[in-house]
Scaffold this motif. Structure first.
Motif, PDB file in Angstrom:
ATOM      1  N   LEU A  74      63.970  -5.356  36.385  1.00 47.00           N
ATOM      2  CA  LEU A  74      62.911  -6.059  37.250  1.00 47.00           C
ATOM      3  C   LEU A  74      63.526  -7.426  37.086  1.00 47.00           C
ATOM      4  O   LEU A  74      62.818  -7.879  38.546  1.00 47.00           O
ATOM      5  CB  LEU A  74      61.464  -5.864  36.889  1.00 47.00           C
ATOM      6  CG  LEU A  74      61.337  -3.937  37.215  1.00 47.00           C
ATOM      7  CD1 LEU A  74      59.896  -3.935  36.356  1.00 47.00           C
ATOM      8  CD2 LEU A  74      61.389  -3.576  38.075  1.00 47.00           C
ATOM      9  N   ASN A  75      63.152  -8.002  36.143  1.00 41.10           N
ATOM     10  CA  ASN A  75      63.060  -9.544  36.212  1.00 41.10           C
ATOM     11  C   ASN A  75      64.876  -9.676  36.985  1.00 41.10           C
ATOM     12  O   ASN A  75      64.787 -10.917  37.936  1.00 41.10           O
ATOM     13  CB  ASN A  75      63.342  -9.932  34.640  1.00 41.10           C
ATOM     14  CG  ASN A  75      62.289  -9.756  34.299  1.00 41.10           C
ATOM     15  OD1 ASN A  75      61.083 -10.089  34.712  1.00 41.10           O
ATOM     16  ND2 ASN A  75      62.380  -9.388  32.813  1.00 41.10           N
ATOM     17  N   ALA A  76      66.144  -8.871  37.247  1.00 40.65           N
ATOM     18  CA  ALA A  76      66.455  -9.677  37.437  1.00 40.65           C
ATOM     19  C   ALA A  76      66.220  -9.435  39.365  1.00 40.65           C
ATOM     20  O   ALA A  76      67.689 -10.463  39.882  1.00 40.65           O
ATOM     21  CB  ALA A  76      68.063  -8.609  37.537  1.00 40.65           C
ATOM     22  N   LEU A  77      66.000  -8.770  39.168  1.00 37.31           N
ATOM     23  CA  LEU A  77      65.801  -8.462  40.789  1.00 37.31           C
ATOM     24  C   LEU A  77      64.428  -9.335  41.504  1.00 37.31           C
ATOM     25  O   LEU A  77      64.218  -8.786  42.307  1.00 37.31           O
ATOM     26  CB  LEU A  77      65.145  -6.578  40.916  1.00 37.31           C
ATOM     27  CG  LEU A  77      65.783  -5.854  41.257  1.00 37.31           C
ATOM     28  CD1 LEU A  77      65.590  -3.960  41.093  1.00 37.31           C
ATOM     29  CD2 LEU A  77      67.273  -5.971  41.770  1.00 37.31           C
ATOM     30  N   VAL A  78      64.012  -9.957  40.971  1.00 40.87           N
ATOM     31  CA  VAL A  78      63.111 -11.069  41.194  1.00 40.87           C
ATOM     32  C   VAL A  78      63.800 -11.902  42.095  1.00 40.87           C
ATOM     33  O   VAL A  78      64.684 -12.837  42.352  1.00 40.87           O
ATOM     34  CB  VAL A  78      62.823 -11.858  40.130  1.00 40.87           C
ATOM     35  CG1 VAL A  78      61.729 -13.451  41.065  1.00 40.87           C
ATOM     36  CG2 VAL A  78      61.608 -11.387  39.465  1.00 40.87           C
ATOM     37  N   GLY A  79      63.169 -12.527  43.633  1.00 44.61           N
ATOM     38  CA  GLY A  79      63.906 -12.869  44.394  1.00 44.61           C
ATOM     39  C   GLY A  79      65.189 -11.920  45.292  1.00 44.61           C
ATOM     40  O   GLY A  79      65.843 -12.703  46.112  1.00 44.61           O
ATOM     41  N   PRO A  97      51.662  -5.568  35.550  1.00 48.33           N
ATOM     42  CA  PRO A  97      51.466  -6.642  36.781  1.00 48.33           C
ATOM     43  C   PRO A  97      51.556  -8.083  36.704  1.00 48.33           C
ATOM     44  O   PRO A  97      52.436  -8.878  38.115  1.00 48.33           O
ATOM     45  CB  PRO A  97      49.588  -6.451  36.528  1.00 48.33           C
ATOM     46  CG  PRO A  97      49.073  -5.480  35.990  1.00 48.33           C
ATOM     47  CD  PRO A  97      50.632  -5.625  34.906  1.00 48.33           C
ATOM     48  N   GLY A  98      52.092  -8.522  36.019  1.00 45.13           N
ATOM     49  CA  GLY A  98      52.971  -9.946  35.794  1.00 45.13           C
ATOM     50  C   GLY A  98      54.383  -9.304  36.342  1.00 45.13           C
ATOM     51  O   GLY A  98      55.009 -11.059  37.424  1.00 45.13           O
ATOM     52  N   SER A 107      50.576 -14.403  42.694  1.00 38.79           N
ATOM     53  CA  SER A 107      50.194 -14.269  41.249  1.00 38.79           C
ATOM     54  C   SER A 107      49.341 -13.359  40.500  1.00 38.79           C
ATOM     55  O   SER A 107      49.681 -11.906  41.473  1.00 38.79           O
ATOM     56  CB  SER A 107      48.909 -15.543  41.334  1.00 38.79           C
ATOM     57  OG  SER A 107      47.476 -14.548  41.795  1.00 38.79           O
ATOM     58  N   THR A 108      49.525 -13.241  39.104  1.00 38.03           N
ATOM     59  CA  THR A 108      48.445 -11.358  38.676  1.00 38.03           C
ATOM     60  C   THR A 108      47.683 -11.564  39.022  1.00 38.03           C
ATOM     61  O   THR A 108      47.341 -10.188  39.092  1.00 38.03           O
ATOM     62  CB  THR A 108      49.133 -12.166  37.233  1.00 38.03           C
ATOM     63  OG1 THR A 108      50.447 -12.115  36.958  1.00 38.03           O
ATOM     64  CG2 THR A 108      48.734 -10.786  36.910  1.00 38.03           C
ATOM     65  N   ALA A 109      46.640 -12.462  39.525  1.00 41.10           N
ATOM     66  CA  ALA A 109      45.145 -11.788  39.303  1.00 41.10           C
ATOM     67  C   ALA A 109      45.593 -11.611  40.571  1.00 41.10           C
ATOM     68  O   ALA A 109      44.224 -10.512  41.529  1.00 41.10           O
ATOM     69  CB  ALA A 109      44.779 -13.681  38.890  1.00 41.10           C
ATOM     70  N   VAL A 131      55.678   1.621  40.183  1.00 41.08           N
ATOM     71  CA  VAL A 131      54.718   2.793  39.445  1.00 41.08           C
ATOM     72  C   VAL A 131      53.695   1.253  38.698  1.00 41.08           C
ATOM     73  O   VAL A 131      54.780   0.625  37.700  1.00 41.08           O
ATOM     74  CB  VAL A 131      55.595   3.646  37.789  1.00 41.08           C
ATOM     75  CG1 VAL A 131      54.424   3.504  36.876  1.00 41.08           C
ATOM     76  CG2 VAL A 131      55.754   4.697  38.648  1.00 41.08           C
ATOM     77  N   LEU A 132      53.026   0.961  38.766  1.00 46.03           N
ATOM     78  CA  LEU A 132      52.714  -0.195  38.250  1.00 46.03           C
ATOM     79  C   LEU A 132      51.273  -0.227  37.382  1.00 46.03           C
ATOM     80  O   LEU A 132      50.487   0.214  37.789  1.00 46.03           O
ATOM     81  CB  LEU A 132      50.946  -0.873  40.228  1.00 46.03           C
ATOM     82  CG  LEU A 132      50.555  -2.479  39.522  1.00 46.03           C
ATOM     83  CD1 LEU A 132      51.741  -3.178  38.931  1.00 46.03           C
ATOM     84  CD2 LEU A 132      49.804  -2.891  40.764  1.00 46.03           C
ATOM     85  N   LYS A 133      51.636  -0.192  35.993  1.00 44.59           N
ATOM     86  CA  LYS A 133      51.333   0.204  35.068  1.00 44.59           C
ATOM     87  C   LYS A 133      50.081  -0.578  35.030  1.00 44.59           C
ATOM     88  O   LYS A 133      50.246  -1.972  35.562  1.00 44.59           O
ATOM     89  CB  LYS A 133      51.833  -0.006  33.837  1.00 44.59           C
ATOM     90  CG  LYS A 133      54.070   0.672  34.159  1.00 44.59           C
ATOM     91  CD  LYS A 133      54.276   0.614  33.021  1.00 44.59           C
ATOM     92  CE  LYS A 133      55.665  -0.985  33.344  1.00 44.59           C
ATOM     93  NZ  LYS A 133      56.447  -1.511  32.334  1.00 44.59           N
ATOM     94  N   GLY A 134      49.452  -0.788  33.876  1.00 42.83           N
ATOM     95  CA  GLY A 134      47.823  -1.305  33.487  1.00 42.83           C
ATOM     96  C   GLY A 134      47.091   0.270  33.437  1.00 42.83           C
ATOM     97  O   GLY A 134      46.984   1.357  33.908  1.00 42.83           O
ATOM     98  N   HIS A 135      45.447  -0.718  33.593  1.00 45.29           N
ATOM     99  CA  HIS A 135      43.852   0.396  33.376  1.00 45.29           C
ATOM    100  C   HIS A 135      44.807   1.401  34.659  1.00 45.29           C
ATOM    101  O   HIS A 135      44.741   0.868  36.233  1.00 45.29           O
ATOM    102  CB  HIS A 135      43.146  -0.531  33.424  1.00 45.29           C
ATOM    103  CG  HIS A 135      41.896   0.400  33.581  1.00 45.29           C
ATOM    104  ND1 HIS A 135      41.943   1.639  32.231  1.00 45.29           N
ATOM    105  CD2 HIS A 135      40.986   0.625  34.807  1.00 45.29           C
ATOM    106  CE1 HIS A 135      40.874   2.257  32.534  1.00 45.29           C
ATOM    107  NE2 HIS A 135      40.508   2.140  33.733  1.00 45.29           N
TER     108      HIS A 135
END
Length: 196
Positions: A74-79, A97-98, A107-109, A131-135
Motif C-alpha cells: 500500500l505504501n508503494a501505491l501512495v500517489g 486508517p493511517g 488526514s487520519t482524522a 478493507v478499512l481496518k479498525g474498530h
C-alpha cells in the motif's frame, strides 16, 4: 533455506538491490511465476526501498490473478492508486486508517470521521475492494456496497495481526471466492478468531 523448512512453501529467488530488498528487475520473473496462480498476497515485509516500491507498482499494474495488497504494498501505491483501477482483476486493499489517509491524501482524522464514505469512494473510484481496518472494520466493494464487521477487539491492534488477515484473504481468493466475498468472510473469521 526457507524452502527446506516446509514442503508446502512456494519459493522463488528474485533479484535484489544493495539494501537486500526486491529490485525493479524482479518484476518480469514475478509476473511469470504468478501468471498461473489462483491469488497473490503482496506487501507485508517488502520494505519501502525505492526500487522495491517501483517493483510493487509495476507488478500491480500487470498482475493477472486477484491480489491482496497490504502494508508496504500500500505504501508503494501512495500517489499511484489509479494503478488499481487499471488492473485486469479486482484487488483487495487492506489499509489501516493511517495508510488509507496516505492513499487518499488526507488526514487520519478525516478518515476516522467518515470511514464508510471514504472506503466506499475509494473502492468505487479504483475498482477494488477496500478493507478499512479498525474498530468495526469496513468492507467496501467497487459497486458501492458497504459492510460493517461485528467481530474483533482492541487486542488485535498489534503487529502481525494485519499480516494474518492478508494471509486469510489470499487463501480465500485462492479457493475461488470472489474478492468481495473473500473480504467479507475473511474479515469476519479473522475478528472472530481474535475474539475467541
Amino acid at each position: 533455506t526457507v524452502a527446506a523448512g516446509a514442503m508446502e512453501l512456494m519459493t522463488l529467488p528474485l533479484p535484489s538491490n544493495r539494501a537486500g530488498s526486491l529490485s525493479a528487475d524482479a518484476v518480469r520473473p514475478s509476473l511469470k511465476f504468478a501468471q498461473d496462480k489462483s491469488a497473490v498476497a503482496l506487501g507485508p515485509g517488502l520494505s519501502q526501498n525505492p526500487g522495491t516500491q517501483s517493483f510493487v507498482r509495476a507488478f500491480v499494474a500487470k498482475c493477472v490473478p486477484p491480489m491482496v495488497v497490504d502494508a508496504d504494498g500500500l505504501n508503494a501505491l501512495v500517489g499511484h492508486a489509479p494503478l488499481l483501477h487499471d488492473t485486469t482483476s479486482v484487488s483487495i486493499v487492506t489499509p489501516h486508517p493511517g495508510e488509507m489517509a496516505r492513499l487518499c491524501a488526507c488526514s487520519t482524522a478525516k478518515v476516522q470521521e467518515d470511514r464508510e464514505g471514504i472506503a466506499r469512494r475509494f473502492a468505487e473510484n479504483h475498482r477494488c475492494v477496500v478493507v478499512l481496518k479498525g474498530h468495526r472494520t469496513i468492507v467496501a466493494g467497487p459497486g458501492g456496497e458497504v459492510f460493517v464487521n461485528p467481530t474483533g477487539n482492541s487486542g488485535m491492534a498489534t503487529g502481525g495481526t494485519g499480516d494474518v488477515l492478508t494471509g486469510i484473504l489470499g487463501a480465500l481468493l485462492a479457493q475461488g471466492l470472489a474478492p468481495l466475498d473473500a473480504a467479507r468472510l475473511g474479515v469476519y473469521a479473522h475478528g472472530l478468531a481474535g475474539d475467541l
